[in-house]
Write a protein that holds these residues in place. Structure first.
Motif, PDB file in Angstrom:
ATOM      1  N   SER A   1       5.956  16.816   6.449  1.00 57.04           N
ATOM      2  CA  SER A   1       4.511  16.988   6.418  1.00 57.04           C
ATOM      3  C   SER A   1       3.983  17.237   7.849  1.00 57.04           C
ATOM      4  O   SER A   1       4.621  16.851   8.818  1.00 57.04           O
ATOM      5  CB  SER A   1       3.943  15.713   5.810  1.00 57.04           C
ATOM      6  N   PRO A   2       2.804  17.894   7.977  1.00 57.10           N
ATOM      7  CA  PRO A   2       2.261  18.186   9.308  1.00 57.10           C
ATOM      8  C   PRO A   2       2.164  16.963  10.217  1.00 57.10           C
ATOM      9  O   PRO A   2       2.536  17.009  11.377  1.00 57.10           O
ATOM     10  CB  PRO A   2       0.860  18.718   9.004  1.00 57.10           C
ATOM     11  N   HIS A   3       1.632  15.889   9.665  1.00 53.53           N
ATOM     12  CA  HIS A   3       1.452  14.688  10.486  1.00 53.53           C
ATOM     13  C   HIS A   3       2.493  13.660  10.056  1.00 53.53           C
ATOM     14  O   HIS A   3       2.666  13.394   8.882  1.00 53.53           O
ATOM     15  CB  HIS A   3       0.049  14.117  10.304  1.00 53.53           C
TER      16      HIS A   3
ATOM     17  N   CYS B   1      12.996  17.217  13.681  1.00 52.01           N
ATOM     18  CA  CYS B   1      12.135  17.442  12.510  1.00 52.01           C
ATOM     19  C   CYS B   1      11.456  18.802  12.554  1.00 52.01           C
ATOM     20  O   CYS B   1      10.963  19.289  11.542  1.00 52.01           O
ATOM     21  CB  CYS B   1      11.084  16.341  12.382  1.00 52.01           C
ATOM     22  N   GLY B   2      11.391  19.397  13.767  1.00 51.61           N
ATOM     23  CA  GLY B   2      10.830  20.741  13.897  1.00 51.61           C
ATOM     24  C   GLY B   2       9.320  20.826  13.952  1.00 51.61           C
ATOM     25  O   GLY B   2       8.755  21.924  14.016  1.00 51.61           O
TER      26      GLY B   2
ATOM     27  N   LYS C   1       0.888  -1.161   0.000  1.00 57.11           N
ATOM     28  CA  LYS C   1       0.000   0.000   0.000  1.00 57.11           C
ATOM     29  C   LYS C   1       0.926   1.210   0.000  1.00 57.11           C
ATOM     30  O   LYS C   1       1.634   1.437   0.983  1.00 57.11           O
ATOM     31  CB  LYS C   1      -0.858  -0.041   1.268  1.00 57.11           C
ATOM     32  N   THR C   2       0.951   1.950  -1.104  1.00 53.57           N
ATOM     33  CA  THR C   2       1.923   3.042  -1.206  1.00 53.57           C
ATOM     34  C   THR C   2       1.370   4.347  -0.628  1.00 53.57           C
ATOM     35  O   THR C   2       0.313   4.823  -1.026  1.00 53.57           O
ATOM     36  CB  THR C   2       2.356   3.263  -2.672  1.00 53.57           C
ATOM     37  N   ILE C   3       2.115   4.885   0.325  1.00 54.98           N
ATOM     38  CA  ILE C   3       1.742   6.140   0.988  1.00 54.98           C
ATOM     39  C   ILE C   3       2.849   7.143   0.717  1.00 54.98           C
ATOM     40  O   ILE C   3       4.035   6.797   0.831  1.00 54.98           O
ATOM     41  CB  ILE C   3       1.651   5.957   2.531  1.00 54.98           C
ATOM     42  N   GLY C   4       2.456   8.355   0.388  1.00 55.94           N
ATOM     43  CA  GLY C   4       3.479   9.361   0.121  1.00 55.94           C
ATOM     44  C   GLY C   4       2.912  10.756   0.244  1.00 55.94           C
ATOM     45  O   GLY C   4       1.720  10.930   0.516  1.00 55.94           O
ATOM     46  N   PRO C   5       3.759  11.748   0.016  1.00 56.66           N
ATOM     47  CA  PRO C   5       3.306  13.131   0.158  1.00 56.66           C
ATOM     48  C   PRO C   5       2.354  13.529  -0.970  1.00 56.66           C
ATOM     49  O   PRO C   5       2.576  13.162  -2.131  1.00 56.66           O
ATOM     50  CB  PRO C   5       4.608  13.936   0.081  1.00 56.66           C
ATOM     51  N   THR C   6       1.336  14.262  -0.618  1.00 59.14           N
ATOM     52  CA  THR C   6       0.373  14.724  -1.610  1.00 59.14           C
ATOM     53  C   THR C   6      -0.312  15.980  -1.060  1.00 59.14           C
ATOM     54  O   THR C   6      -0.340  16.183   0.151  1.00 59.14           O
ATOM     55  CB  THR C   6      -0.641  13.598  -1.949  1.00 59.14           C
ATOM     56  N   ILE C   7      -0.813  16.792  -1.972  1.00 60.50           N
ATOM     57  CA  ILE C   7      -1.450  18.037  -1.520  1.00 60.50           C
ATOM     58  C   ILE C   7      -2.880  17.747  -1.066  1.00 60.50           C
ATOM     59  O   ILE C   7      -3.648  17.101  -1.783  1.00 60.50           O
ATOM     60  CB  ILE C   7      -1.506  19.077  -2.672  1.00 60.50           C
ATOM     61  N   ARG C   8      -3.192  18.205   0.129  1.00 58.35           N
ATOM     62  CA  ARG C   8      -4.594  18.126   0.568  1.00 58.35           C
ATOM     63  C   ARG C   8      -4.894  19.460   1.237  1.00 58.35           C
ATOM     64  O   ARG C   8      -4.221  19.838   2.187  1.00 58.35           O
ATOM     65  CB  ARG C   8      -4.794  16.964   1.532  1.00 58.35           C
ATOM     66  N   GLY C   9      -5.895  20.141   0.743  1.00 65.15           N
ATOM     67  CA  GLY C   9      -6.199  21.470   1.273  1.00 65.15           C
ATOM     68  C   GLY C   9      -5.001  22.366   1.065  1.00 65.15           C
ATOM     69  O   GLY C   9      -4.508  22.502  -0.061  1.00 65.15           O
ATOM     70  N   GLU C  10      -4.515  22.921   2.154  1.00 68.03           N
ATOM     71  CA  GLU C  10      -3.386  23.837   2.023  1.00 68.03           C
ATOM     72  C   GLU C  10      -2.135  23.285   2.690  1.00 68.03           C
ATOM     73  O   GLU C  10      -1.418  24.003   3.383  1.00 68.03           O
ATOM     74  CB  GLU C  10      -3.780  25.192   2.597  1.00 68.03           C
ATOM     75  N   ALA C  11      -1.940  21.983   2.524  1.00 74.07           N
ATOM     76  CA  ALA C  11      -0.758  21.366   3.127  1.00 74.07           C
ATOM     77  C   ALA C  11      -0.320  20.165   2.302  1.00 74.07           C
ATOM     78  O   ALA C  11      -1.087  19.618   1.501  1.00 74.07           O
ATOM     79  CB  ALA C  11      -1.077  20.924   4.551  1.00 74.07           C
ATOM     80  N   ILE C  12       0.927  19.785   2.505  1.00 73.96           N
ATOM     81  CA  ILE C  12       1.441  18.561   1.883  1.00 73.96           C
ATOM     82  C   ILE C  12       1.375  17.475   2.954  1.00 73.96           C
ATOM     83  O   ILE C  12       2.112  17.533   3.943  1.00 73.96           O
ATOM     84  CB  ILE C  12       2.887  18.758   1.381  1.00 73.96           C
ATOM     85  N   VAL C  13       0.465  16.550   2.784  1.00 77.84           N
ATOM     86  CA  VAL C  13       0.253  15.516   3.806  1.00 77.84           C
ATOM     87  C   VAL C  13       0.667  14.150   3.261  1.00 77.84           C
ATOM     88  O   VAL C  13       0.871  13.998   2.059  1.00 77.84           O
ATOM     89  CB  VAL C  13      -1.232  15.458   4.255  1.00 77.84           C
ATOM     90  N   TYR C  14       0.780  13.171   4.143  1.00 74.86           N
ATOM     91  CA  TYR C  14       1.054  11.805   3.709  1.00 74.86           C
ATOM     92  C   TYR C  14      -0.272  11.063   3.572  1.00 74.86           C
ATOM     93  O   TYR C  14      -1.072  11.039   4.499  1.00 74.86           O
ATOM     94  CB  TYR C  14       1.946  11.080   4.728  1.00 74.86           C
ATOM     95  N   ASP C  15      -0.478  10.491   2.394  1.00 78.89           N
ATOM     96  CA  ASP C  15      -1.744   9.802   2.142  1.00 78.89           C
ATOM     97  C   ASP C  15      -1.497   8.751   1.057  1.00 78.89           C
ATOM     98  O   ASP C  15      -0.391   8.633   0.538  1.00 78.89           O
ATOM     99  CB  ASP C  15      -2.793  10.831   1.684  1.00 78.89           C
TER     100      ASP C  15
END
Lengths: 376, 258
Positions: free
Chosen positions: A76-78, A345-346, A25-39
């Motif tokens: 990413s945020p999360h 990671c900050g 199951k490939t999970i990676g960074p992607t744009i959702r709303g106004e952030a780059i999240v992992y999905d």
């Protein structure tokens, strides 16, 4: 492992397809709303091509880049923690049976994750959580199964974020711990390619089928320069020299009170932190009382319930909560798990709504280190 | 012999009915509920009325009239376990905005014949008048939390209604913080969880419908609102809504009065 190879941008799709073919199951960074999240991602089309993020204390914005980088942002945020150590999970259900009851454990399924775009600090964070959840005497079975077949496609950071300090924590920006594949993204005038290092046999067998060419020395040199440049541009610095002793000796430092005046005790830092692992357990029943469920949920040392025991709360002020969080993360973690709990990671800085900066707090304590001043 | 079912009563004071509507809204669970508990008084659902005493009383609304200030004592006397439901009953509600002004001025402006109006100077929470066993927050309350409180009561356990921030629910749901990522003021960091982070789920800042969380640091949040460009007046109004008379929110709004 073999000499690094080179994969062109378009061929990354073949890698993702190959992983999918093998049941990952490939999970990676992607744009959702106004952030780059992992999905979930299924091709490079899902990646945030040409986007970057701007991070500072309590500040995050995504911005257009002037190139077509696929990994031209920071973290990413999360964190990946959300997949390996899910925020909420049902542990078991119980059914009443006359005067006794029967416990039905949750059936666990191996999700077979492949994480695409894991940063070096994040690999370190996963290694830290491994230690907590599966390398001690008490195994977290949910984490264990989620982690079991994890395939990591790491990315060496091509830029440092405003709140990054992996260099201080010796956790990056170059991948230096366990991984399957590690990519360095190179964007030149008319070329866009990735230098690929292989870190495991299963990764080797995957890339063997992709027909990659061996990297030229010049390409390797460019990749190294990119990572060096990132290392030299860290947004933050944390002096870790003797940090454990410093914090332990300053438990009554006035800075704790001062930071408590700014701290919202909202728990965002602990939720965003890729290593914070605390959870709570909630038991619920339905109306009839014949059916009960036990849920495990992310918890935080910034809640009152966290330290509630018979007689009251062990830590009932924001001052004691913040001090606990920071001294555990940076000091007592070392005694407990043989490493710092911080990977630089900050996220705790970026996602603090009022921008409290852990590196600044440590520096402030060092600046007027009680013990040092007394000794002069 | 069938076991005697505990008696449930729902009481209304100054309120919009939205919270007791949450009980009626438990459509899928109402039949199961009626199996376990005798609904003795619930005017919004039925005119049937069974005399007290009551095992569990759900009280909606705030105290705004001398008559209600009397009535709540009677209800307390006839209730073994009394739960307030919603922002009106736990903090005075939106009508507690009168508390910051002179109610007589409102009466003279609003009513043609002010002499008919018999109201108190302030709208106050039920706990200001009688002992309350449990307070369920929200404007309106969350029906899942209401069922949780009733289930916990029936099964003699503590209800799971955590008093931490809305932020924890945002993070658990994977919602990206609207304040950090967009600069939108959000009351989430000082607000009691329970709504399942409803507004941030729709990309909006929290309005504070569930009132102050445990140890809320409202002044630190206000400072951040200022940094985001909000005026004192805007900050005052942000804290002065459904839970404006809950003490931490009241004090914070008063600190921004000009």
């Amino acid at each position: 492992m073999d000499k690094p190879s080179v994969i062109d941008k378009e061929d990354l799709n073949k890698l993702i397809a190959k992983l999918n073919q093998q049941g990952y199951k490939t999970i990676g960074p992607t744009i959702r709303g106004e952030a780059i999240v992992y999905d979930r991602i299924s091709s490079i089309e899902d990646l945030p091509e040409g986007w970057t993020d701007e991070q500072g204390p309590g500040h995050y914005r995504i911005k257009k880049r002037n190139d077509k980088a696929l990994f031209g942002f920071n973290v990413s945020p999360h964190s990946w923690k959300q997949f390996l150590h899910p925020p909420e999970k049902k542990l078991w259900t119980a059914e009443k049976n006359g005067s006794s009851f029967k416990i039905i454990p949750e059936e666990l399924e191996n999700p077979k994750f492949a994480f695409i775009g894991v940063r070096s600090c994040e690999l370190h964070a996963i290694a830290i959580q491994d230690k907590v959840f599966i390398q001690g005497p008490h195994i977290d079975s949910v984490y264990q199964i989620n982690r079991k077949d994890l395939f990591t496609v790491a990315v060496n950071c091509g830029q440092a974020g405003g709140t990054c300090f992996c260099v201080s924590m010796q956790t990056g920006p170059k991948v230096n711990s366990e991984f399957d594949l590690a990519l360095t993204e190179v964007l030149e005038k008319d070329k866009h390619y990735f230098v690929v290092e292989t870190g495991s046999d299963r990764a080797q067998s995957i890339i063997e089928n992709l027909d990659l060419r061996t990297a030229e020395n010049q390409e390797l040199k460019i990749a190294e320069e990119i990572i060096d440049n990132t290392a030299q541009n860290m947004g933050r610095f944390l002096d870790t020299e003797g940090i454990k002793e410093t914090l332990f000796e300053n438990l009554e430092h006035p800075r704790w009170e001062e930071v408590a005046n700014r701290c919202l005790s909202c728990a965002n830092c602990t939720m965003a932190c890729p290593t914070c692992f605390c959870s709570t357990v909630e038991d619920v029943t339905d109306i009839t009382g014949d059916h009960a469920e036990r849920w495990q949920k992310w918890d935080s040392c910034f809640t009152m319930d966290f330290t509630y025991i018979h007689g009251g709360h062990v830590r009932n002020s924001t001052k004691s909560q913040y001090r606990q969080w920071m001294t555990h993360k940076l000091a007592s973690w070392i005694d407990q798990f043989d490493s710092s709990g911080c990977v630089g990671c900050g996220r705790c800085i970026t996602w603090c709504p009022v921008g409290i900066d852990l590196t600044e707090e440590v520096a402030a304590i060092r600046k007027s280190d009680k013990t040092k001043i007394d000794n002069i | 012999m069938a076991k005697k079912k505990p008696k449930l009563a729902v009481w209304k004071f100054a309120s919009c009915d939205g919270c007791q509507l949450s009980l009626l809204d438990c459509e899928d669970e109402l039949l199961a509920l009626a199996e376990e508990i005798e609904i003795a008084n619930f005017p919004e659902a039925s005119r049937a009325f069974i005399k007290g005493p009551y095992d569990l009383s759900l009280v909606e609304g705030s105290i705004t009239t001398p008559h209600d200030a009397e009535r709540i004592h009677k209800i307390r006397r006839s209730s073994k376990f009394l739960v307030t439901i919603g922002a009106c009953a736990t903090a005075g509600g939106i009508q507690a905005l009168r508390n910051f002004k002179d109610v007589n001025e409102f009466i003279s402006i609003v009513y043609a014949n002010p002499s008919y109006i018999d109201t108190l100077q302030k709208s106050t929470a039920i706990a200001d008048h009688v002992r309350v066993d449990f307070e369920l927050r929200g404007c309106p309350i969350n029906k899942a939390q209401l069922l949780e409180v009733i289930s916990a009561y029936l099964n003699k356990r503590k209800p799971v209604t955590p008093a931490h921030s809305v932020c924890m629910d945002c993070k658990r749901k994977g919602i990206v913080c609207v304040m950090v990522s967009k600069g939108d003021p959000c009351l989430g960091p000082v607000t009691h969880a329970g709504c399942d982070a409803l507004c941030p789920s729709y990309n909006r800042g929290c309005f504070g419908c569930y009132g102050p969380k445990e140890i809320p640091n409202t002044s630190a949040l206000s400072k951040e609102f200022k940094r985001l460009g909000k005026t004192n007046e805007e900050i005052k109004l942000a804290f002065r809504s459904f839970n404006g008379y809950a003490e931490p929110f009241r004090k914070e709004s008063e600190a921004h009065e000009e």
